[in-house]
Design an enzyme around this catalytic site. Sequence first.
Site, PDB file in Angstrom:
ATOM      1  N   HIS A   1       0.865  -1.184   0.000  1.00 11.91           N
ATOM      2  CA  HIS A   1       0.000   0.000   0.000  1.00 11.91           C
ATOM      3  C   HIS A   1       0.895   1.225   0.000  1.00 11.91           C
ATOM      4  CE1 HIS A   1      -3.769   2.236   0.758  1.00 11.91           C
ATOM      5  NE2 HIS A   1      -2.943   3.092   1.347  1.00 11.91           N
ATOM      6  N   CYS A   2       0.707   2.069  -1.019  1.00  8.58           N
ATOM      7  CA  CYS A   2       1.541   3.259  -1.164  1.00  8.58           C
ATOM      8  C   CYS A   2       0.744   4.503  -0.789  1.00  8.58           C
ATOM      9  CB  CYS A   2       2.045   3.378  -2.607  1.00  8.58           C
ATOM     10  SG  CYS A   2       3.059   4.849  -2.892  1.00  8.58           S
ATOM     11  N   PRO A   3       1.129   5.214   0.265  1.00 14.02           N
ATOM     12  CA  PRO A   3       0.387   6.421   0.638  1.00 14.02           C
ATOM     13  C   PRO A   3       0.536   7.547  -0.385  1.00 14.02           C
ATOM     14  CG  PRO A   3       2.365   6.206   1.978  1.00 14.02           C
ATOM     15  CD  PRO A   3       2.231   4.934   1.196  1.00 14.02           C
TER      16      PRO A   3
END
Length: 333
Positions: A166-168
Amino acid sequence: MKSPVHRCRDVEHGRGQNRAGSNCLQPEQRIPISKDVITSSSSSAMWFIRDTCGIVCAIITWLLVFYAEFVVLFVMLVPSKNLTYSIVNGTLFNTLAFLALASHLRAMCTDPGAVPKGNATKEYIESLQLKPGQVVYKCPKCCSIKPDRAHHCSVCKRCIRKMDHHCPWVNNCVGENNQKYFVLFTMYIALISLHSLSMVVFHFLYCFEDDWTKCSSFSPPATVILLILLCFEGLLFLIFTSVMFGTQVHSICTDETGIERLKGETGKWGKVPCWEAMQTAFGGRLSLSWFSPFTGLSCKREPVDHVAIPQGEIIQEDIIEIPLTYFHVMSNA
Protein backbone atom coordinates in the site's frame (compact mmCIF):
# COMPACT_ATOMS: atom_id res chain seq x y z
CA MET A 1 -1.28 -13.95 6.63
CA LYS A 2 -0.19 -17.51 7.10
CA SER A 3 1.35 -19.31 4.18
CA PRO A 4 -0.54 -22.24 2.62
CA VAL A 5 1.89 -24.64 4.29
CA HIS A 6 1.14 -23.21 7.73
CA ARG A 7 -2.58 -23.25 7.00
CA CYS A 8 -2.25 -26.86 5.94
CA ARG A 9 -0.69 -27.74 9.29
CA ASP A 10 -3.41 -25.86 11.14
CA VAL A 11 -6.05 -27.81 9.27
CA GLU A 12 -4.56 -31.12 10.28
CA HIS A 13 -4.19 -29.97 13.88
CA GLY A 14 -7.82 -28.84 13.96
CA ARG A 15 -9.09 -32.16 12.70
CA GLY A 16 -7.78 -33.96 15.76
CA GLN A 17 -5.54 -36.89 16.46
CA ASN A 18 -8.10 -39.47 15.40
CA ARG A 19 -7.53 -38.49 11.77
CA ALA A 20 -3.75 -38.53 11.87
CA GLY A 21 -3.61 -40.87 8.91
CA SER A 22 -5.53 -38.56 6.60
CA ASN A 23 -3.78 -36.58 3.91
CA CYS A 24 -2.97 -32.90 4.36
CA LEU A 25 -4.77 -30.43 2.12
CA GLN A 26 -2.24 -29.31 -0.46
CA PRO A 27 -1.88 -25.68 -1.55
CA GLU A 28 -2.69 -26.72 -5.12
CA GLN A 29 -6.22 -27.62 -3.96
CA ARG A 30 -7.05 -23.98 -3.36
CA ILE A 31 -9.96 -22.76 -5.44
CA PRO A 32 -8.87 -21.03 -8.67
CA ILE A 33 -11.54 -18.29 -8.61
CA SER A 34 -11.62 -16.41 -11.89
CA LYS A 35 -10.63 -12.75 -12.07
CA ASP A 36 -13.98 -11.77 -13.63
CA VAL A 37 -15.90 -13.09 -10.65
CA ILE A 38 -13.55 -11.48 -8.15
CA THR A 39 -13.64 -7.98 -9.63
CA SER A 40 -17.20 -7.95 -10.91
CA SER A 41 -18.57 -5.93 -8.01
CA SER A 42 -16.17 -3.00 -8.31
CA SER A 43 -14.75 -2.99 -11.83
CA SER A 44 -17.20 -0.38 -13.14
CA ALA A 45 -17.34 1.85 -10.06
CA MET A 46 -15.13 4.81 -9.20
CA TRP A 47 -12.35 3.72 -6.88
CA PHE A 48 -11.03 6.11 -4.24
CA ILE A 49 -9.65 5.38 -0.77
CA ARG A 50 -10.83 7.83 1.89
CA ASP A 51 -7.65 7.78 3.94
CA THR A 52 -6.51 11.10 5.42
CA CYS A 53 -2.80 10.27 5.32
CA GLY A 54 -3.01 9.03 1.74
CA ILE A 55 -5.00 12.07 0.55
CA VAL A 56 -2.47 14.44 2.16
CA CYS A 57 0.46 12.55 0.59
CA ALA A 58 -1.23 12.63 -2.82
CA ILE A 59 -1.81 16.39 -2.56
CA ILE A 60 1.81 16.92 -1.51
CA THR A 61 2.94 14.92 -4.55
CA TRP A 62 1.02 17.20 -6.92
CA LEU A 63 2.22 20.35 -5.14
CA LEU A 64 5.85 19.24 -5.46
CA VAL A 65 5.41 18.65 -9.19
CA PHE A 66 3.79 22.09 -9.55
CA TYR A 67 6.68 23.67 -7.62
CA ALA A 68 9.17 22.07 -10.00
CA GLU A 69 7.05 23.29 -12.90
CA PHE A 70 7.14 26.84 -11.54
CA VAL A 71 10.91 26.92 -11.02
CA VAL A 72 11.70 25.31 -14.37
CA LEU A 73 9.47 27.66 -16.34
CA PHE A 74 9.70 31.01 -14.57
CA VAL A 75 13.21 30.84 -13.08
CA MET A 76 15.16 29.01 -15.78
CA LEU A 77 13.36 28.83 -19.15
CA VAL A 78 11.34 32.02 -19.55
CA PRO A 79 14.29 34.38 -18.74
CA SER A 80 16.61 32.39 -21.03
CA LYS A 81 17.95 34.21 -24.09
CA ASN A 82 18.09 30.98 -26.10
CA LEU A 83 14.57 30.50 -27.48
CA THR A 84 15.27 27.03 -28.90
CA TYR A 85 16.65 25.85 -25.56
CA SER A 86 13.55 27.12 -23.75
CA ILE A 87 11.05 25.60 -26.20
CA VAL A 88 12.72 22.17 -26.37
CA ASN A 89 13.25 21.78 -22.64
CA GLY A 90 9.89 23.32 -21.75
CA THR A 91 8.03 20.95 -24.07
CA LEU A 92 9.94 17.91 -22.81
CA PHE A 93 9.53 18.76 -19.13
CA ASN A 94 5.83 19.58 -19.41
CA THR A 95 5.13 16.40 -21.37
CA LEU A 96 6.87 14.23 -18.78
CA ALA A 97 5.17 16.07 -15.91
CA PHE A 98 1.75 15.63 -17.54
CA LEU A 99 2.35 11.89 -18.02
CA ALA A 100 3.57 11.58 -14.44
CA LEU A 101 0.45 13.22 -12.99
CA ALA A 102 -1.82 11.23 -15.32
CA SER A 103 -0.13 8.01 -14.21
CA HIS A 104 -0.51 9.07 -10.57
CA LEU A 105 -4.22 9.70 -11.10
CA ARG A 106 -4.74 6.34 -12.79
CA ALA A 107 -2.80 4.51 -10.06
CA MET A 108 -4.88 6.25 -7.39
CA CYS A 109 -8.32 5.85 -8.97
CA THR A 110 -8.01 2.35 -10.45
CA ASP A 111 -9.32 -0.66 -8.55
CA PRO A 112 -6.10 -2.58 -7.74
CA GLY A 113 -7.94 -5.93 -7.78
CA ALA A 114 -10.23 -5.86 -4.77
CA VAL A 115 -12.14 -8.98 -3.79
CA PRO A 116 -15.87 -8.37 -3.18
CA LYS A 117 -16.83 -8.09 0.47
CA GLY A 118 -19.18 -10.51 2.18
CA ASN A 119 -19.22 -13.32 -0.38
CA ALA A 120 -18.19 -16.01 2.15
CA THR A 121 -21.68 -17.50 2.25
CA LYS A 122 -22.85 -21.10 1.88
CA GLU A 123 -25.01 -20.13 -1.10
CA TYR A 124 -22.13 -18.47 -2.92
CA ILE A 125 -19.71 -21.35 -2.32
CA GLU A 126 -22.29 -23.86 -3.53
CA SER A 127 -22.84 -21.78 -6.68
CA LEU A 128 -19.13 -22.18 -7.57
CA GLN A 129 -19.68 -25.93 -8.10
CA LEU A 130 -16.38 -26.96 -6.58
CA LYS A 131 -15.02 -30.48 -6.58
CA PRO A 132 -14.84 -32.56 -3.36
CA GLY A 133 -11.53 -32.11 -1.59
CA GLN A 134 -11.03 -28.50 -2.59
CA VAL A 135 -10.64 -25.95 0.17
CA VAL A 136 -11.36 -22.23 0.29
CA TYR A 137 -10.22 -19.65 2.79
CA LYS A 138 -12.26 -16.81 4.25
CA CYS A 139 -10.73 -13.52 5.28
CA PRO A 140 -11.92 -12.91 8.85
CA LYS A 141 -11.65 -9.12 8.39
CA CYS A 142 -13.65 -8.46 5.21
CA CYS A 143 -15.60 -11.78 5.16
CA SER A 144 -14.63 -12.58 1.58
CA ILE A 145 -13.46 -15.75 -0.11
CA LYS A 146 -9.73 -15.23 -0.62
CA PRO A 147 -8.37 -16.32 -4.00
CA ASP A 148 -4.79 -17.44 -4.29
CA ARG A 149 -2.16 -14.69 -3.90
CA ALA A 150 -4.62 -12.24 -2.34
CA HIS A 151 -3.77 -10.31 0.84
CA HIS A 152 -5.83 -8.09 3.11
CA CYS A 153 -4.99 -4.37 3.25
CA SER A 154 -5.84 -2.70 6.54
CA VAL A 155 -6.03 0.74 4.87
CA CYS A 156 -8.23 -0.22 1.91
CA LYS A 157 -10.12 -2.67 4.19
CA ARG A 158 -10.27 -5.15 1.32
CA CYS A 159 -8.43 -8.22 0.11
CA ILE A 160 -6.36 -7.28 -2.95
CA ARG A 161 -5.28 -9.69 -5.67
CA LYS A 162 -1.48 -9.82 -6.11
CA MET A 163 -1.05 -6.99 -3.62
CA ASP A 164 2.51 -5.65 -3.67
CA HIS A 165 2.16 -2.94 -1.02
CA HIS A 166 0.00 0.00 0.00
CA CYS A 167 1.54 3.26 -1.16
CA PRO A 168 0.39 6.42 0.64
CA TRP A 169 1.83 8.61 -2.16
CA VAL A 170 -0.81 7.27 -4.57
CA ASN A 171 -3.36 6.69 -1.78
CA ASN A 172 -3.98 3.15 -2.98
CA CYS A 173 -2.70 -0.39 -2.98
CA VAL A 174 -0.43 -1.48 -5.80
CA GLY A 175 -2.04 -4.65 -7.10
CA GLU A 176 -2.93 -6.67 -10.15
CA ASN A 177 -4.90 -3.98 -12.00
CA ASN A 178 -2.91 -0.79 -11.34
CA GLN A 179 0.72 -1.91 -11.11
CA LYS A 180 1.40 -0.63 -14.64
CA TYR A 181 0.29 2.90 -13.71
CA PHE A 182 2.42 2.87 -10.56
CA VAL A 183 5.47 1.78 -12.59
CA LEU A 184 4.81 4.57 -15.10
CA PHE A 185 4.39 7.10 -12.28
CA THR A 186 7.76 6.23 -10.74
CA MET A 187 9.44 6.22 -14.16
CA TYR A 188 8.14 9.64 -15.23
CA ILE A 189 8.88 11.22 -11.83
CA ALA A 190 12.43 9.89 -12.06
CA LEU A 191 12.78 11.32 -15.58
CA ILE A 192 11.51 14.82 -14.70
CA SER A 193 13.74 14.79 -11.60
CA LEU A 194 16.77 13.96 -13.74
CA HIS A 195 15.78 16.55 -16.33
CA SER A 196 15.29 19.30 -13.75
CA LEU A 197 18.64 18.50 -12.10
CA SER A 198 20.44 18.77 -15.43
CA MET A 199 18.77 22.14 -16.15
CA VAL A 200 19.71 23.43 -12.67
CA VAL A 201 23.37 22.54 -13.30
CA PHE A 202 23.38 24.30 -16.69
CA HIS A 203 21.62 27.32 -15.21
CA PHE A 204 24.15 27.66 -12.40
CA LEU A 205 27.02 27.45 -14.88
CA TYR A 206 25.38 30.04 -17.11
CA CYS A 207 24.72 32.45 -14.24
CA PHE A 208 28.25 32.16 -12.88
CA GLU A 209 29.61 33.25 -16.24
CA ASP A 210 27.04 36.02 -16.69
CA ASP A 211 25.41 38.62 -14.48
CA TRP A 212 22.95 37.01 -12.01
CA THR A 213 20.51 39.88 -12.51
CA LYS A 214 20.24 39.01 -16.22
CA CYS A 215 19.79 35.23 -15.98
CA SER A 216 16.62 35.30 -13.90
CA SER A 217 13.58 37.50 -13.40
CA PHE A 218 13.95 37.05 -9.61
CA SER A 219 16.57 38.56 -7.35
CA PRO A 220 19.86 36.61 -7.06
CA PRO A 221 19.16 35.40 -3.46
CA ALA A 222 15.65 34.24 -4.36
CA THR A 223 16.93 32.55 -7.50
CA VAL A 224 19.61 30.65 -5.57
CA ILE A 225 17.13 29.53 -2.89
CA LEU A 226 14.57 28.35 -5.46
CA LEU A 227 17.21 26.43 -7.42
CA ILE A 228 18.69 24.80 -4.31
CA LEU A 229 15.24 23.66 -3.16
CA LEU A 230 14.52 22.26 -6.62
CA CYS A 231 17.89 20.53 -6.66
CA PHE A 232 17.20 18.92 -3.27
CA GLU A 233 13.70 17.87 -4.35
CA GLY A 234 14.91 16.47 -7.66
CA LEU A 235 17.77 14.51 -6.10
CA LEU A 236 15.55 13.06 -3.37
CA PHE A 237 12.80 11.96 -5.72
CA LEU A 238 15.23 10.70 -8.35
CA ILE A 239 16.73 8.27 -5.84
CA PHE A 240 13.40 7.25 -4.32
CA THR A 241 11.47 6.72 -7.55
CA SER A 242 14.39 5.00 -9.29
CA VAL A 243 14.57 2.46 -6.48
CA MET A 244 10.78 1.94 -6.55
CA PHE A 245 10.83 1.57 -10.34
CA GLY A 246 13.56 -1.04 -10.12
CA THR A 247 11.84 -3.05 -7.39
CA GLN A 248 8.51 -3.02 -9.27
CA VAL A 249 10.07 -4.21 -12.53
CA HIS A 250 11.92 -6.90 -10.57
CA SER A 251 8.68 -8.01 -8.91
CA ILE A 252 6.96 -8.27 -12.30
CA CYS A 253 9.84 -10.20 -13.88
CA THR A 254 10.11 -12.65 -10.97
CA ASP A 255 6.30 -12.97 -10.69
CA GLU A 256 6.59 -12.32 -6.97
CA THR A 257 5.05 -9.38 -5.12
CA GLY A 258 6.77 -7.48 -2.35
CA ILE A 259 4.46 -8.82 0.35
CA GLU A 260 4.95 -12.39 -0.89
CA ARG A 261 8.71 -11.95 -0.70
CA LEU A 262 8.41 -10.41 2.77
CA LYS A 263 6.25 -13.26 4.09
CA GLY A 264 8.29 -15.96 2.37
CA GLU A 265 5.33 -17.15 0.28
CA THR A 266 7.44 -18.18 -2.69
CA GLY A 267 7.17 -21.20 -4.93
CA LYS A 268 3.50 -21.83 -4.12
CA TRP A 269 2.34 -21.13 -7.67
CA GLY A 270 3.51 -21.70 -11.21
CA LYS A 271 5.63 -18.68 -12.12
CA VAL A 272 5.54 -17.30 -15.65
CA PRO A 273 8.61 -16.16 -17.64
CA CYS A 274 9.78 -12.56 -17.27
CA TRP A 275 8.70 -11.31 -20.70
CA GLU A 276 5.29 -12.97 -20.43
CA ALA A 277 4.79 -11.37 -17.02
CA MET A 278 5.74 -7.95 -18.44
CA GLN A 279 3.23 -8.36 -21.28
CA THR A 280 0.52 -9.33 -18.80
CA ALA A 281 1.23 -6.36 -16.53
CA PHE A 282 1.46 -3.78 -19.34
CA GLY A 283 -1.36 -5.13 -21.49
CA GLY A 284 0.00 -6.95 -24.53
CA ARG A 285 3.04 -6.92 -26.74
CA LEU A 286 5.65 -4.19 -26.55
CA SER A 287 4.27 -0.98 -28.06
CA LEU A 288 3.83 2.69 -27.26
CA SER A 289 0.77 1.78 -25.18
CA TRP A 290 3.15 0.39 -22.56
CA PHE A 291 4.20 3.96 -21.79
CA SER A 292 0.72 5.48 -21.89
CA PRO A 293 -1.38 5.92 -18.73
CA PHE A 294 -4.49 6.37 -20.89
CA THR A 295 -4.86 2.80 -22.15
CA GLY A 296 -8.23 1.36 -21.21
CA LEU A 297 -9.94 4.75 -21.01
CA SER A 298 -13.12 5.23 -23.02
CA CYS A 299 -15.77 7.93 -23.18
CA LYS A 300 -18.42 5.33 -23.93
CA ARG A 301 -20.06 3.50 -21.06
CA GLU A 302 -20.23 -0.14 -22.04
CA PRO A 303 -22.66 -2.43 -20.22
CA VAL A 304 -20.95 -4.65 -17.68
CA ASP A 305 -22.26 -8.12 -16.99
CA HIS A 306 -22.19 -8.38 -13.22
CA VAL A 307 -21.95 -11.77 -11.63
CA ALA A 308 -24.70 -12.06 -9.04
CA ILE A 309 -23.45 -13.23 -5.66
CA PRO A 310 -26.10 -15.29 -3.85
CA GLN A 311 -27.08 -13.71 -0.55
CA GLY A 312 -26.90 -15.59 2.71
CA GLU A 313 -25.40 -15.71 6.16
CA ILE A 314 -21.63 -15.29 6.41
CA ILE A 315 -19.86 -18.53 7.31
CA GLN A 316 -18.04 -18.17 10.62
CA GLU A 317 -15.24 -20.64 9.87
CA ASP A 318 -12.03 -19.40 8.25
CA ILE A 319 -11.31 -22.63 6.36
CA ILE A 320 -14.02 -24.40 4.39
CA GLU A 321 -13.55 -27.79 2.76
CA ILE A 322 -15.70 -29.12 -0.06
CA PRO A 323 -18.23 -30.67 0.47
CA LEU A 324 -19.42 -28.06 2.93
CA THR A 325 -18.17 -29.55 6.17
CA TYR A 326 -16.68 -26.77 8.23
CA PHE A 327 -13.98 -26.74 10.83
CA HIS A 328 -12.92 -23.62 12.64
CA VAL A 329 -9.28 -22.56 12.61
CA MET A 330 -8.39 -19.05 13.71
CA SER A 331 -5.89 -17.54 11.27
CA ASN A 332 -4.23 -14.17 10.96
CA ALA A 333 -5.02 -12.18 7.84
